[in-house]
Design an enzyme around this catalytic site. Structure first.
Site, PDB file in Angstrom:
ATOM      1  N   PRO A 167       0.810  -1.227   0.000  1.00 21.28           N
ATOM      2  CA  PRO A 167       0.000   0.000   0.000  1.00 21.28           C
ATOM      3  C   PRO A 167       0.834   1.263   0.000  1.00 21.28           C
ATOM      4  O   PRO A 167       1.769   1.418   0.797  1.00 21.28           O
ATOM      5  CB  PRO A 167      -0.826  -0.131   1.277  1.00 21.28           C
ATOM      6  CG  PRO A 167      -0.980  -1.600   1.457  1.00 21.28           C
ATOM      7  CD  PRO A 167       0.335  -2.187   1.001  1.00 21.28           C
ATOM      8  N   CYS A 168       0.478   2.167  -0.915  1.00 22.29           N
ATOM      9  CA  CYS A 168       1.269   3.385  -1.080  1.00 22.29           C
ATOM     10  C   CYS A 168       0.697   4.569  -0.310  1.00 22.29           C
ATOM     11  O   CYS A 168       1.390   5.565  -0.109  1.00 22.29           O
ATOM     12  CB  CYS A 168       1.356   3.752  -2.563  1.00 22.29           C
ATOM     13  SG  CYS A 168      -0.229   4.107  -3.343  1.00 22.29           S
ATOM     14  N   GLN A 169      -0.554   4.488   0.141  1.00 21.12           N
ATOM     15  CA  GLN A 169      -1.189   5.652   0.745  1.00 21.12           C
ATOM     16  C   GLN A 169      -0.416   6.228   1.936  1.00 21.12           C
ATOM     17  O   GLN A 169      -0.386   7.449   2.112  1.00 21.12           O
ATOM     18  CB  GLN A 169      -2.624   5.318   1.164  1.00 21.12           C
ATOM     19  CG  GLN A 169      -3.584   5.183   0.002  1.00 21.12           C
ATOM     20  CD  GLN A 169      -3.592   3.768  -0.560  1.00 21.12           C
ATOM     21  OE1 GLN A 169      -2.777   2.928  -0.176  1.00 21.12           O
ATOM     22  NE2 GLN A 169      -4.500   3.500  -1.484  1.00 21.12           N
ATOM     23  N   PHE A 195       2.606   6.722   2.260  1.00 24.30           N
ATOM     24  CA  PHE A 195       3.760   7.491   1.814  1.00 24.30           C
ATOM     25  C   PHE A 195       3.404   8.495   0.719  1.00 24.30           C
ATOM     26  O   PHE A 195       4.270   9.193   0.203  1.00 24.30           O
ATOM     27  CB  PHE A 195       4.838   6.536   1.281  1.00 24.30           C
ATOM     28  CG  PHE A 195       5.069   5.354   2.169  1.00 24.30           C
ATOM     29  CD1 PHE A 195       5.718   5.504   3.378  1.00 24.30           C
ATOM     30  CD2 PHE A 195       4.611   4.096   1.809  1.00 24.30           C
ATOM     31  CE1 PHE A 195       5.925   4.413   4.214  1.00 24.30           C
ATOM     32  CE2 PHE A 195       4.811   3.004   2.634  1.00 24.30           C
ATOM     33  CZ  PHE A 195       5.468   3.156   3.841  1.00 24.30           C
TER      34      PHE A 195
END
Length: 461
Positions: free
Chosen positions: A163-165, A167
């Site tokens: 999951p990128c959220q 960062f």
């Protein structure tokens, strides 16, 4: 530090990697007398400087002049044209692939077309898993923290777009303090268990500046992979420079198992600008009966009113001040404090699209159609992300389908990476004669990484 030299012959496999195209496309170009290839013995080759001149020829001409030349469409593929239907049969896939945080399957579609059969896939989102099953095959739905990675023969590659959220610059940037921020550790545990030949991690640009206990998270990840026996290379890529019609900046981290002496070295595919991948060539004139084309998120009454006043190529700044809602007037009154945001951006049809985000709101992404007062359809954002029209998105509601696409790795970018990895698996040294910088130099520089910067190689002393 190594560098490229122009005065050398490129084989067909090197040409495919350099130009980011398939063998079929390369040989189609070779049949065209304009492409500077020569048959030496029984093999086709081309001088790199002549190839560069050929590329420049198609960059320097105006659209009117290009009409007099062989058209770009005849020479360079649309982003999704490499994805055949039906899928490349598993029997013709010589490599194996383990997929974590698979989402709807952007990574996996790209790797499948490059010859990788996915032997295990996992994601937590029910709608994404439904889309994946209907297009790609089996996937285990569940939280990676609660599942058991099966015992498998050594896979050729393991991919993980954790999951990128946490960062993301578009989010709150909580990093590892977000409950999702430590999920990369479960990717590392899978690497430790399976010992894949190659590892690929993908995340947003914010990963490069995120810290944990005062240490850069990218350094922690690279160090952990190195300690597990991997040579690590990472870079900030713009998908639009890798045959995707979207400016999408993502960090790619690639580890090659240093204990397997049959493997080559990895280098990221050479970037190339493709201005012809603008919106008019991506989303205009899609047949109405194309899957997901008539699925469009409706405007709120306020958004409908605002969008009607925004010209093609404009944004909220083109709306008369007295027509702005109070929240936008507040920003307009102190524009520098808010860093001149481009809310309600409406890209011009001759622009390459901006990043498609999972949030899919006009404040966070340019998702308004250039010529029609509406959001992009599900199919249009899928095309922007380079999904083929036969790849159908499923889910309980339209917003879920937008989110699946916004969270996905563009499959064409995945394909370019996968093709390079097949060369590594064959023992080719892609890093030879390529520009790179060391991790120590990256840290000393103390400036944000740019797309134009050389790839970074982690070397632990």
């Amino acid at each position: 530090m190594a560098f490229q030299t122009n005065e050398r012959w490129l084989s067909t496999s090197e040409l495919c990697n350099y130009l980011s195209v398939s063998n079929d496309t390369l040989y189609r170009w070779i049949k065209d007398e304009h492409f500077p290839a020569q048959k030496i013995g029984n093999r086709w080759k081309a001088l790199k400087n002549k190839v560069d001149e050929w590329i420049a020829l198609y960059r320097e001409h105006t659209p009117a002049e290009i009409e007099l030349l062989p058209t770009l469409e005849n020479h360079i593929e649309s982003p999704w044209s490499v994805f055949t239907f039906p899928l490349l049969p598993k029997s013709k896939c010589p490599y194996t692939h383990v997929s974590l945080f698979s989402g709807c399957g952007g990574f996996d579609l790209g790797f499948r077309q490059a010859g990788f059969k996915t032997v295990f896939a996992n994601d937590i989102n029910a709608d994404a898993c439904l889309t994946y099953r209907n297009n790609l095959g089996n996937i285990l739905m569940g939280d990676i923290r609660n599942i058991t990675i099966p015992d498998l023969p050594t896979p050729d590659v393991l991919t993980a777009g954790f999951p990128c959220q946490p960062f993301s610059n578009a989010g709150l940037r909580k990093g590892v303090d977000d409950e999702r921020g430590d999920l990369y550790l479960f990717s590392l545990k899978a690497v430790e268990k399976l010992h894949p030949k190659v590892v690929v991690f993908e995340n947003v640009r914010g990963l490069l500046s995120s810290k944990h206990n005062g240490k850069l998270l990218i350094e922690i990840i690279a160090e952990n992979l190195h300690d597990l026996g991997y040579n690590v290379t990472f870079s900030l890529l713009d998908a639009s420079q890798h045959n995707v019609g979207e400016h999408r900046l993502r960090v790619l981290i690639v580890g090659v198992n240093s204990n397997d002496k049959k493997l080559g070295t990895f280098s990221f595919p050479v970037s190339q600008e493709r201005k012809e991948l603008c919106l008019k060539n991506i989303v205009f004139n899609i047949p109405e009966n194309t899957a997901n084309q008539n699925e469009i998120l409706p405007f709120s009454p306020q958004s409908k009113m605002l969008v009607s006043m925004i010209p093609e190529g404009g944004s909220w700044k083109d709306i008369p001040y007295n027509k702005l809602p109070d929240r936008l007037k507040k920003i307009a009154d102190n524009i520098k404090r808010y860093h001149s945001p481009k809310f309600y951006r409406r890209f011009h049809r001759n622009d390459i699209a901006g990043t498609i985000t999972a949030a899919f709101t006009p404040e966070k992404a340019g998702i308004i159609h250039p010529a029609e007062d509406r959001f992009f359809s599900v199919r249009e954002v899928a095309r922007i992300q380079s999904f083929p029209d036969w790849f159908v998105f499923h889910g309980g509601y339209i917003k879920s389908k937008y989110q699946q696409i916004g969270n996905a790795v563009p499959p064409r970018l995945a394909y370019e990476l996968a093709f390079a990895i097949t060369q590594v698996l064959k023992g080719e040294n892609l890093l030879a004669n390529r520009l790179y910088t060391s991790f120590d130099d990256f840290k000393k520089r103390m400036t944000p990484v740019r797309v134009s910067d050389p790839q970074i190689v982690y070397i632990k002393k």
